[in-house]
Design a protein around this motif. Sequence first.
Motif, PDB file in Angstrom:
ATOM      1  N   HIS A   1      -0.816   6.166   6.837  1.00 37.21           N
ATOM      2  CA  HIS A   1      -0.026   5.609   5.735  1.00 37.21           C
ATOM      3  C   HIS A   1       0.947   6.651   5.175  1.00 37.21           C
ATOM      4  O   HIS A   1       2.100   6.330   4.871  1.00 37.21           O
TER       5      HIS A   1
ATOM      6  N   LYS B   1       0.833  -1.208   0.000  1.00 41.54           N
ATOM      7  CA  LYS B   1       0.000   0.000   0.000  1.00 41.54           C
ATOM      8  C   LYS B   1       0.863   1.252   0.000  1.00 41.54           C
ATOM      9  O   LYS B   1       0.547   2.242  -0.666  1.00 41.54           O
ATOM     10  N   GLU B   2       1.968   1.224   0.748  1.00 44.29           N
ATOM     11  CA  GLU B   2       2.874   2.378   0.755  1.00 44.29           C
ATOM     12  C   GLU B   2       3.510   2.572  -0.614  1.00 44.29           C
ATOM     13  O   GLU B   2       3.686   3.703  -1.075  1.00 44.29           O
TER      14      GLU B   2
END
Length: 227
Positions: free
Chosen positions: A195, A153-154
Motif C-alpha cells: 500500500h 485505504k491509500e
Amino acid sequence: MKILAIEDNKELASSIYDYLAHENYICELAYTIVEAREKLLFYSYDCILLDIMLPDGNGLDLLHFIKNKQIKSSILIVSAKGALDDKIQGLESGADDYLTKPFHLPELHARLRAIHRRKNLDGDHVLSFKELHLNTNTFELIVNKKQVDITRKEFELLLYFLVNKNRVISRQAIANHLWGDYTDNLSNVDFVYQHVKNLRKKINQAGGMDYIDTVYGLGYKFNTNKE
C-alpha cells in the motif's frame, strides 16, 4: 478514522458498528469499562464513543482513566442522560462533544467528522502540505493541481502520515489503524509495504515529491524536511 465505541446496548452498538463500517471507518466495540480499559491500553484510536451508563461503572470514571493515562483519542460522550450537569461534567472532564440518545446515525457521523477536523485539521476539511491536498469530505487527493486516482485505504494511509508528520510509525501500527485490531493475529503485515509502495508511485507520477521515508527495521516516516 479508527473508532472505539463503548456501549453496553448491543443492538445500538451493532447499529453504530454497521453504519460506521459502511462509511469506511474502522470500528471496535467494548461493552464494559473492563473491556474498554484493556483495548485502550493496547491499541490507539482516533475517537472514542463513550456511554456514561455502563454495567460495571460510570463512563466518566473511564474518561478520567483516559486522561490520566494521557491517551490522545478524541472523546464523544453518548448517553441517554441529557441533564445539563452531566453534560457539563463530561465536557469539563475532557470530552470533546456530547450527544444525547436517541440520535440519528448521520448526526453521529457529522459529530465525529467535526471533532476530527477540529483536532487534526485546524477546523478545515482540507489538509494540505506543499503540493499535496487531501479533501476529507470528498476523499480526493490533489497533487500539483491534478486529481490523483487513489483507493480509500491509500487516502486514509496518506492522511495518517500527514497527521503524524515526522514521526516513525511501525507497519503494525499502520495495519491496526487502517484494518483493525484483528491484524494482531496475522503472521506478518507485509501488505502495508504494498500500500505504501502504491501510494508513493501515484504521488510521484503526479509530479509530487516522495516524502515517505522507510525507516528500516521500524516502519515509515513522513519527512517534511525534503526539498
